[in-house]
Motif scaffolding. Structure first.
Motif, PDB file in Angstrom:
ATOM      1  N   SER A  66       0.809  -1.226   0.000  1.00 19.66           N
ATOM      2  CA  SER A  66       0.000   0.000   0.000  1.00 19.66           C
ATOM      3  C   SER A  66       0.839   1.272   0.000  1.00 19.66           C
ATOM      4  N   ASN A  67       2.013   1.208  -0.635  1.00 17.70           N
ATOM      5  CA  ASN A  67       2.849   2.409  -0.709  1.00 17.70           C
ATOM      6  C   ASN A  67       2.501   3.287  -1.895  1.00 17.70           C
ATOM      7  N   SER A  68       1.644   2.803  -2.788  1.00 14.89           N
ATOM      8  CA  SER A  68       1.250   3.570  -3.964  1.00 14.89           C
ATOM      9  C   SER A  68      -0.138   3.119  -4.402  1.00 14.89           C
ATOM     10  N   THR A  69      -0.741   3.914  -5.292  1.00 17.85           N
ATOM     11  CA  THR A  69      -2.063   3.555  -5.816  1.00 17.85           C
ATOM     12  C   THR A  69      -2.000   2.243  -6.579  1.00 17.85           C
ATOM     13  N   ASP A  70      -0.918   2.041  -7.352  1.00 15.47           N
ATOM     14  CA  ASP A  70      -0.763   0.787  -8.093  1.00 15.47           C
ATOM     15  C   ASP A  70      -0.761  -0.414  -7.147  1.00 15.47           C
ATOM     16  N   GLU A  71      -0.039  -0.292  -6.049  1.00 13.03           N
ATOM     17  CA  GLU A  71       0.045  -1.394  -5.092  1.00 13.03           C
ATOM     18  C   GLU A  71      -1.310  -1.664  -4.447  1.00 13.03           C
ATOM     19  N   GLU A  72      -2.032  -0.599  -4.124  1.00  8.49           N
ATOM     20  CA  GLU A  72      -3.347  -0.771  -3.508  1.00  8.49           C
ATOM     21  C   GLU A  72      -4.314  -1.451  -4.469  1.00  8.49           C
ATOM     22  N   VAL A  73      -4.296  -1.029  -5.726  1.00  8.50           N
ATOM     23  CA  VAL A  73      -5.189  -1.620  -6.733  1.00  8.50           C
ATOM     24  C   VAL A  73      -4.901  -3.105  -6.892  1.00  8.50           C
ATOM     25  N   ALA A  74      -3.629  -3.457  -7.040  1.00  2.28           N
ATOM     26  CA  ALA A  74      -3.252  -4.858  -7.224  1.00  2.28           C
ATOM     27  C   ALA A  74      -3.600  -5.677  -5.988  1.00  2.28           C
ATOM     28  N   ARG A  75      -3.279  -5.147  -4.808  1.00  4.10           N
ATOM     29  CA  ARG A  75      -3.582  -5.861  -3.569  1.00  4.10           C
ATOM     30  C   ARG A  75      -5.073  -6.084  -3.395  1.00  4.10           C
ATOM     31  N   ASN A  76      -5.859  -5.021  -3.581  1.00  3.26           N
ATOM     32  CA  ASN A  76      -7.301  -5.123  -3.373  1.00  3.26           C
ATOM     33  C   ASN A  76      -7.950  -6.119  -4.325  1.00  3.26           C
ATOM     34  N   TYR A  77      -7.446  -6.156  -5.559  1.00  4.39           N
ATOM     35  CA  TYR A  77      -8.052  -7.087  -6.511  1.00  4.39           C
ATOM     36  C   TYR A  77      -7.799  -8.532  -6.090  1.00  4.39           C
ATOM     37  N   ILE A  78      -6.572  -8.837  -5.733  1.00  2.00           N
ATOM     38  CA  ILE A  78      -6.236 -10.213  -5.341  1.00  2.00           C
ATOM     39  C   ILE A  78      -6.990 -10.621  -4.081  1.00  2.00           C
ATOM     40  N   VAL A  79      -7.042  -9.721  -3.103  1.00  2.00           N
ATOM     41  CA  VAL A  79      -7.625 -10.061  -1.809  1.00  2.00           C
ATOM     42  C   VAL A  79      -9.151 -10.070  -1.842  1.00  2.00           C
ATOM     43  N   ILE A 106       1.421 -15.292  -2.013  1.00  2.00           N
ATOM     44  CA  ILE A 106       0.993 -16.591  -1.501  1.00  2.00           C
ATOM     45  C   ILE A 106       0.632 -16.521  -0.019  1.00  2.00           C
ATOM     46  N   GLU A 107       0.935 -15.405   0.643  1.00  2.00           N
ATOM     47  CA  GLU A 107       0.410 -15.191   1.993  1.00  2.00           C
ATOM     48  C   GLU A 107      -1.060 -14.775   1.922  1.00  2.00           C
ATOM     49  N   MET A 108      -1.479 -14.217   0.785  1.00  2.00           N
ATOM     50  CA  MET A 108      -2.854 -13.746   0.628  1.00  2.00           C
ATOM     51  C   MET A 108      -3.803 -14.839   0.161  1.00  2.00           C
ATOM     52  N   THR A 109      -3.317 -15.691  -0.744  1.00  2.00           N
ATOM     53  CA  THR A 109      -4.185 -16.676  -1.378  1.00  2.00           C
ATOM     54  C   THR A 109      -3.388 -17.919  -1.761  1.00  2.00           C
ATOM     55  N   PRO A 110      -4.004 -19.099  -1.669  1.00  2.00           N
ATOM     56  CA  PRO A 110      -3.311 -20.318  -2.094  1.00  2.00           C
ATOM     57  C   PRO A 110      -3.451 -20.579  -3.597  1.00  2.00           C
ATOM     58  N   ASN A 111      -4.340 -19.828  -4.251  1.00  2.00           N
ATOM     59  CA  ASN A 111      -4.626 -20.074  -5.669  1.00  2.00           C
ATOM     60  C   ASN A 111      -3.635 -19.332  -6.564  1.00  2.00           C
ATOM     61  N   ARG A 193     -10.848 -13.189  12.122  1.00  2.00           N
ATOM     62  CA  ARG A 193     -11.681 -14.205  11.475  1.00  2.00           C
ATOM     63  C   ARG A 193     -13.170 -13.985  11.758  1.00  2.00           C
ATOM     64  N   THR A 194     -13.490 -13.428  12.924  1.00  7.35           N
ATOM     65  CA  THR A 194     -14.890 -13.160  13.225  1.00  7.35           C
ATOM     66  C   THR A 194     -15.455 -12.056  12.341  1.00  7.35           C
ATOM     67  N   VAL A 195     -14.574 -11.219  11.784  1.00 10.53           N
ATOM     68  CA  VAL A 195     -15.012 -10.138  10.897  1.00 10.53           C
ATOM     69  C   VAL A 195     -15.122 -10.605   9.453  1.00 10.53           C
ATOM     70  N   VAL A 196     -14.097 -11.331   8.975  1.00 10.01           N
ATOM     71  CA  VAL A 196     -14.045 -11.702   7.554  1.00 10.01           C
ATOM     72  C   VAL A 196     -14.429 -13.157   7.308  1.00 10.01           C
ATOM     73  N   ASN A 197     -14.737 -13.899   8.378  1.00  5.39           N
ATOM     74  CA  ASN A 197     -15.020 -15.336   8.262  1.00  5.39           C
ATOM     75  C   ASN A 197     -13.837 -16.032   7.595  1.00  5.39           C
ATOM     76  N   ASP A 198     -14.102 -16.883   6.616  1.00  4.30           N
ATOM     77  CA  ASP A 198     -13.015 -17.575   5.918  1.00  4.30           C
ATOM     78  C   ASP A 198     -12.850 -17.065   4.496  1.00  4.30           C
ATOM     79  N   THR A 199     -13.390 -15.873   4.221  1.00  2.00           N
ATOM     80  CA  THR A 199     -13.337 -15.335   2.864  1.00  2.00           C
ATOM     81  C   THR A 199     -11.948 -14.824   2.496  1.00  2.00           C
ATOM     82  N   ILE A 200     -11.179 -14.408   3.487  1.00  2.00           N
ATOM     83  CA  ILE A 200      -9.840 -13.856   3.278  1.00  2.00           C
ATOM     84  C   ILE A 200      -8.921 -14.465   4.323  1.00  2.00           C
ATOM     85  N   SER A 201      -7.653 -14.536   4.019  1.00  2.00           N
ATOM     86  CA  SER A 201      -6.678 -15.053   4.979  1.00  2.00           C
ATOM     87  C   SER A 201      -6.613 -14.159   6.215  1.00  2.00           C
TER      88      SER A 201
END
Length: 242
Positions: A66-79, A106-111, A193-201
């Motif tokens: 999240s150091n730049s708009t590009d990073e935020e866009v890429a991160r948000n899409y994956i997560v 790979i810390e964000m998603t196993p796929n 986990r109580t906030v996001v359930n199992d939808t996100i790591s």
């Protein structure tokens, strides 16, 4: 049964990510802007075994902190958009440097599939890469290609197909941090986990909140319609610098 799957392309700048995107999609692509952002989005499709794959070419970044708009866009899409596969394109001639981003993803998603591009350049320099060893160490599939000549594409197509069909599954090896950090993650993770359930790591979110990622906190509040006090655990609030 025909299906459509979304694939995100991520990678450092100059890894050949756009070359791969163009080689896969050909003329079946278009560009625009992300909603509310000045960052360009490129989107295209290809068909394999009667399934349609919609490719999203994420901005090239060196990290997703999240150091730049590009990073935020890429991160948000994956997560948050959770593509069926995130294809991380790395440069075979600068593998160690490029794997930093891969480890974050790979810390964000196993796929995840690690796509080692520019193998022709690596071979010219006498660089050899054992993709089987990397697969075991990372816990996700690793495929070697040369996007310019489409070498390795048959295996890439097959690996993507097997991942979306659950024939294979990514089981990323978890990065372990210093004991004091792991202790804080363990305290915060159940609450997250109580906030996001199992939808996100929950582990990844806990790690980012401990690092003081204000942008991620704001995104969580917006998407889950929660207040700051509902997301931050009282026991750990002092560790999240907001």
């Amino acid at each position: 049964m025909k299906r459509e799957y979304v694939i995100a392309l991520a990678g450092n700048p100059n890894t050949g990510k756009s070359t791969l995107f163009n080689a896969l999609t050909g003329l079946k692509q278009h560009t625009g802007n992300w909603a509310g952002k000045t960052v360009t989005i490129a989107e295209g499709t290809y068909v394999h075994k009667k399934n349609t794959y919609r490719l999203i070419d994420l901005p090239g970044t060196y990290s997703l902190f999240s150091n730049s708009t590009d990073e935020e866009v890429a991160r948000n899409y994956i997560v948050f958009e959770q593509p069926a596969v995130t294809l991380v394109v790395v440069d075979a001639t600068s593998l160690e440097r490029n794997l930093n981003l891969a480890l974050q993803i790979i810390e964000m998603t196993p796929n995840v599939i690690i796509c080692i591009n520019l193998m022709d350049e690596a071979e010219k320099r006498g660089i050899t890469i054992n993709e089987n060893v990397l697969t075991k160490k990372l816990g996700v599939p690793v495929v070697k290609i040369t996007a310019r000549s489409k070498k390795g594409f048959a295996l890439l197509f097959d690996t993507i197909d097997r991942l979306v069909s659950n024939v294979i599954q990514g089981t990323p090896n978890v990065v372990r941090y210093q004991p004091e950090i792991e202790e804080k993650i363990a305290k915060l993770e159940p609450f997250v986990r109580t906030v996001v359930n199992d939808t996100i790591s929950a582990r990844w979110i806990a790690l980012r909140l401990l690092d003081g990622d204000e942008s991620l906190l704001q995104e969580l509040m917006k998407r889950w319609n929660r207040g700051e006090e509902e997301i931050l655990c009282p026991q750990t609030e002092h560790m999240v610098h907001i």
